[in-house]
Design an enzyme around this catalytic site. Structure first.
Site, PDB file in Angstrom:
ATOM      1  N   ASP A 173       0.846  -1.198   0.000  1.00 25.03           N
ATOM      2  CA  ASP A 173       0.000   0.000   0.000  1.00 25.03           C
ATOM      3  C   ASP A 173       0.880   1.247   0.000  1.00 25.03           C
ATOM      4  O   ASP A 173       1.599   1.503   0.971  1.00 25.03           O
ATOM      5  CB  ASP A 173      -0.935   0.015   1.213  1.00 25.03           C
ATOM      6  CG  ASP A 173      -2.069  -0.989   1.078  1.00 25.03           C
ATOM      7  OD1 ASP A 173      -2.219  -1.559  -0.013  1.00 25.03           O
ATOM      8  OD2 ASP A 173      -2.806  -1.196   2.057  1.00 25.03           O
ATOM      9  N   GLU A 257      -9.960  -9.182  -0.319  1.00 27.62           N
ATOM     10  CA  GLU A 257      -9.921 -10.638  -0.235  1.00 27.62           C
ATOM     11  C   GLU A 257     -10.975 -11.180   0.724  1.00 27.62           C
ATOM     12  O   GLU A 257     -11.312 -10.543   1.726  1.00 27.62           O
ATOM     13  CB  GLU A 257      -8.536 -11.084   0.236  1.00 27.62           C
ATOM     14  CG  GLU A 257      -7.429 -10.688  -0.725  1.00 27.62           C
ATOM     15  CD  GLU A 257      -6.039 -10.806  -0.136  1.00 27.62           C
ATOM     16  OE1 GLU A 257      -5.078 -10.920  -0.925  1.00 27.62           O
ATOM     17  OE2 GLU A 257      -5.898 -10.764   1.102  1.00 27.62           O
ATOM     18  N   THR A 416      -3.589 -15.589  -4.994  1.00 30.97           N
ATOM     19  CA  THR A 416      -2.294 -14.909  -4.999  1.00 30.97           C
ATOM     20  C   THR A 416      -1.143 -15.899  -4.791  1.00 30.97           C
ATOM     21  O   THR A 416      -1.354 -17.103  -4.755  1.00 30.97           O
ATOM     22  CB  THR A 416      -2.240 -13.837  -3.898  1.00 30.97           C
ATOM     23  OG1 THR A 416      -2.424 -14.484  -2.627  1.00 30.97           O
ATOM     24  CG2 THR A 416      -3.342 -12.813  -4.077  1.00 30.97           C
ATOM     25  N   GLU A 454      -2.524 -14.073  -9.342  1.00 32.70           N
ATOM     26  CA  GLU A 454      -1.758 -12.844  -9.170  1.00 32.70           C
ATOM     27  C   GLU A 454      -0.448 -13.201  -8.476  1.00 32.70           C
ATOM     28  O   GLU A 454      -0.337 -14.234  -7.831  1.00 32.70           O
ATOM     29  CB  GLU A 454      -2.510 -11.823  -8.295  1.00 32.70           C
ATOM     30  CG  GLU A 454      -3.822 -11.332  -8.860  1.00 32.70           C
ATOM     31  CD  GLU A 454      -4.514 -10.366  -7.906  1.00 32.70           C
ATOM     32  OE1 GLU A 454      -3.920 -10.041  -6.854  1.00 32.70           O
ATOM     33  OE2 GLU A 454      -5.643  -9.948  -8.219  1.00 32.70           O
ATOM     34  N   LEU A 457       3.798 -10.520  -4.235  1.00 33.62           N
ATOM     35  CA  LEU A 457       4.781  -9.478  -3.985  1.00 33.62           C
ATOM     36  C   LEU A 457       5.292  -8.919  -5.305  1.00 33.62           C
ATOM     37  O   LEU A 457       5.251  -9.587  -6.343  1.00 33.62           O
ATOM     38  CB  LEU A 457       5.951 -10.031  -3.160  1.00 33.62           C
ATOM     39  CG  LEU A 457       5.597 -10.627  -1.802  1.00 33.62           C
ATOM     40  CD1 LEU A 457       6.840 -11.218  -1.139  1.00 33.62           C
ATOM     41  CD2 LEU A 457       4.954  -9.575  -0.894  1.00 33.62           C
TER      42      LEU A 457
END
Length: 546
Positions: A173, A257, A416, A454, A457
Site C-alpha cells: 500500500d 480478499e 495470490t 496474481e 509481492l
C-alpha cells in the site's frame, strides 16, 4: 524513438484531500467530466432498494450444493487453447482524492507501452472511499470514466475491482484511501461496526461481516450499500460492460480478499510469519457465536473466542490452541473454527449473490479473491490460515467449500502467491506456497470453476516469472484462465524488468512455454524493447507511471 515521462512514485498528492462539492439536497448524484465518450455512458440515480439475496444454509450444506455450469470463460484450459491472457494492475492512486484521473498523459503513454508488449489489459481499484465519499448514494465516477475511455482507445481490456476496503496499512500500500467519511462517522458512533481482536483493538479496514444484514449504515445494511454501489457502476458503464470492462472483481474483505484482517501490518501490529489473531470480538460477532453455541447445546462455548490462541507474532507451538495436538483438534476447537469460517463463507455468498443478480447478462465476468496465506502451511494446524478464516488443517480442506460457494454464482477464484517457491522461504516459517497453490488448483477443478492468479509481492525476476509459467499449466488441478501482474510502476519500465515482462507475456500467450525474447517485443515493434539497448537506456528508466 525515445519516450520519457517524469512522475513521482505515487500519483496521489496526499494534501489533495478536498472533497467535491455536491448540491445540497441532491440524492443519488453521479458526476462525470465534460468529455465525449466513444461509447455512451448512461448515468442514472441509484435509489435505495431492498436487495434480494440467495438464501443459504451456510457451510453445512456445501456438499449438497448443486453447481451451476460456467459460461463465458476467459480461455479454455484444453490443449487447443492454452493461451493465458496477462493483465497489469494499475497504481493504487490511479484516481485522485478529487475524483480525477491521475496524470493522464503518463497513463496514456503507459497504456501504449503495455499494448505494444502484448498485454491483454489492466486492472484498477474502484475505491468506495473515493466514489461515494460525498455522502450516501452520491457517486462520482468521473476519473474512472476517463480511464475506461483511454483503455478502450488503446484496444485494451479492463478488470475493475469493487474495493470496499481501505487502502493503507498492508503489503504494497503506497497511499492512503480510507472508507467514505460518512461511514467513518458511523464507526465513530458505533466502533463495533469494524473487526475487533481479543484485546479490543479495532481495525477500520473493512466493515465487520457480523453486521452484514443489519441497517447500521444510515438505514441500509452493508450488503445493501455494496449492492447500491455496484448497481451505480453497472448503470454508469453499461455501454462498456462485456466489451472493454471484461471482469468485475467483487471486494469481499480486507485488501479485497475473502478473509478476516488477522494479520494487520499497520503500526507494527503483525510481522511475518506471525500466526495472527481471530477477529471475532465485536458485539455482532460475539452475539452470533453465542447464539450458535446455544443452538448446539453448548452455551459455555459462546461466551468468548479461544483463550489460548496466543498473539499476532507468536508461532503455533507457542500457543495451546495451535500447537501440534492443540485445542484446534478438540470438539470445541472444531466448533469454533466451523462457525468462524462458516460466517466468512456466508458473507461472500451474500455479496456475490447480489453481484450476480446485478451483472448477469452484461457480458462481464465476476471474480472473488482469496488470500495466499502460505506460512505455517507445513504444520498440522495451519494457524495463520485459521485466524484468517480458512478452516484448512492437516485433516480438513478449507478451500473446497469456498470454491463451491463461488461456483454457485459463476465466480472465478482469483488466488495470490503464484510466483512463490518453497525453497525461497525461510525454514522457520514452515511455508509452502507451492503446496498451497496445488491445493487451490485441485479445489477449483473439483468445484468446476475457473482459477485466475496474481503475484503476491512485487517481483520482476526470471525465477518469479518462471514459477508463474509453471503454475499456469493444468498439470495438476486447474490451469490459469488469466493472470494479473502486480504492479505497474516506475521499476516495471527499467531495461531488464521490461524485457522480462515482454518475454513473460509472450510465454503466457504461447501456453506457458518459455520462448526466447526477440530483439523486438511480442508485437514485432522495436518501440519499447529494441530501443532499450541503445543510448536511451537512461531515459527509459525515467518512464514513470506510479
Amino acid at each position: 524513438m525515445t519516450l520519457t515521462l517524469r512522475s513521482s512514485t505515487s500519483f496521489i498528492n496526499l494534501r489533495d484531500t478536498k472533497c467535491l462539492k455536491t448540491p445540497v439536497g441532491s440524492f443519488g448524484t453521479i458526476c462525470f467530466a465534460q468529455i465525449k465518450p466513444s461509447r455512451g455512458i448512461r448515468v442514472k440515480n441509484s435509489m435505495t432498494q431492498e436487495a434480494e439475496f440467495l438464501s443459504t444454509e451456510g457451510w453445512r450444506n456445501e456438499k449438497r450444493e448443486k453447481l451451476h455450469t460456467l459460461s463465458g470463460v476467459h480461455h479454455n484450459n484444453n490443449k487447443d487453447d492454452s493461451r493465458v491472457p496477462v493483465f497489469v494492475m494499475l497504481p493504487l492512486d490511479t484516481v485522485t482524492h478529487g475524483g480525477h484521473l491521475n496524470k493522464p498523459r503518463a497513463m496514456n503513454a503507459s497504456l501504449m507501452a503495455l499494448k505494444s508488449a502484448g498485454v491483454e489489459g489492466v486492472m484498477v481499484d474502484a475505491w468506495w472511499g473515493l466514489v461515494e465519499r460525498d455522502g450516501p448514494l452520491k457517486y462520482n465516477w468521473e476519473g474512472y470514466a476517463e480511464l475506461v475511455q483511454m483503455v478502450q482507445r488503446h484496444g485494451l481490456k479492463l478488470q475493475v475491482v469493487m474495493s470496499f476496503h481501505q487502502c493503507g496499512g498492508n503489503v504494497g500500500d503506497s497511499c492512503s484511501i480510507p472508507l467514505p467519511p460518512w461511514v467513518l462517522e458511523e464507526i465513530s458512533w458505533n466502533p463495533d461496526l469494524v473487526y475487533t481482536d481479543r484485546s479490543g483493538r479495532r481495525n477500520p479496514e473493512y466493515i465487520s461481516l457480523g453486521c452484514d444484514s443489519l441497517p447500521v449504515l444510515g438505514g441500509r445494511t452493508p450488503v445493501q450499500v455494496y449492492s447500491d454501489y455496484m448497481r451505480s457502476f453497472r448503470d454508469s458503464f453499461s455501454g462498456y460492460l462485456g466489451d472493454v470492462i471484461v471482469e468485475i472483481q467483487v471486494g469481499l474483505g480486507p485488501c479485497g480478499e475473502l478473509r478476516y484482517p488477522s494479520y494487520p501490518e499497520s503500526n507494527g501490529t503483525w510481522k511475518f510469519p506471525g500466526i495472527g489473531e481471530f477477529q471475532s470480538y465485536d458485539k455482532y460477532m460475539r452475539a452470533s457465536l453465542a447464539a450458535t453455541a446455544e443452538a448446539v447445546g453448548k452455551k459455555d462455548w459462546g461466551r468468548s473466542g479461544p483463550h489460548d490462541a496466543g498473539q499476532y507474532n507468536q508461532f503455533p507451538e507457542d500457543t495451546g490452541f495451535f500447537r501440534r495436538e492443540g485445542t484446534w483438534s478438540t470438539e470445541y476447537g472444531k466448533f469454533f473454527l466451523e462457525w468462524y469460517s462458516g460466517k466468512l463463507i456466508q458473507h461472500g455468498d451474500r455479496i456475490l449473490a447480489a453481484a450476480e443478480g446485478l451483472f448477469q447478462g452484461t457480458g462481464a465476468k465476476l471474480s472473488g479473491k482469496v488470500a495466499g496465506i502460505h506460512w505455517h502451511y507445513r504444520t498440522r494446524s495451519h494457524a495463520a490460515e485459521l485466524t484468517a478464516g480458512y478452516y484448512n488443517t492437516r485433516h480438513h480442506d478449507g478451500y473446497l467449500p469456498i470454491a463451491r460457494m463461488l461456483a454457485k454464482h459463476r465466480v472465478i477464484l482469483n488466488f495470490t502467491c503464484m510466483e512463490m517457491k518453497d525453497g525461497e522461504q525461510p525454514q522457520h516459517a514452515n511455508c509452502s506456497p507451492e503446496g498451497l497453490v496445488r491445493q487451490v488448483k485441485m479445489a477449483t477443478r473439483d468445484a468446476g470453476i475457473e482459477l485466475a492468479g496474481e503475484n503476491a509481492l512485487e517481483r520482476y525476476d526470471a525465477s518469479a516469472y518462471g514459477q508463474v509459467l509453471t503454475t499456469s499449466r493444468s498439470d495438476s488441478g486447474n490451469g490459469l484462465s488469466a493472470f494479473t501482474f502486480l504492479r505497474m510502476n516506475k521499476r516495471l519500465f527499467e531495461e531488464e524488468n521490461w524485457r522480462q515482462l515482454v518475454q513473460f507475456v509472450k510465454s503466457m500467450s504461447d501456453g506457458g512455454r518459455n520462448t526466447k525474447l526477440a530483439e523486438s517485443d511480442s508485437r514485432g515493434n522495436n518501440i519499447y524493447v529494441g530501443f532499450i539497448k541503445e543510448k536511451n537506456v537512461k531515459n527509459i528508466k525515467e518512464l514513470a507511471l506510479v
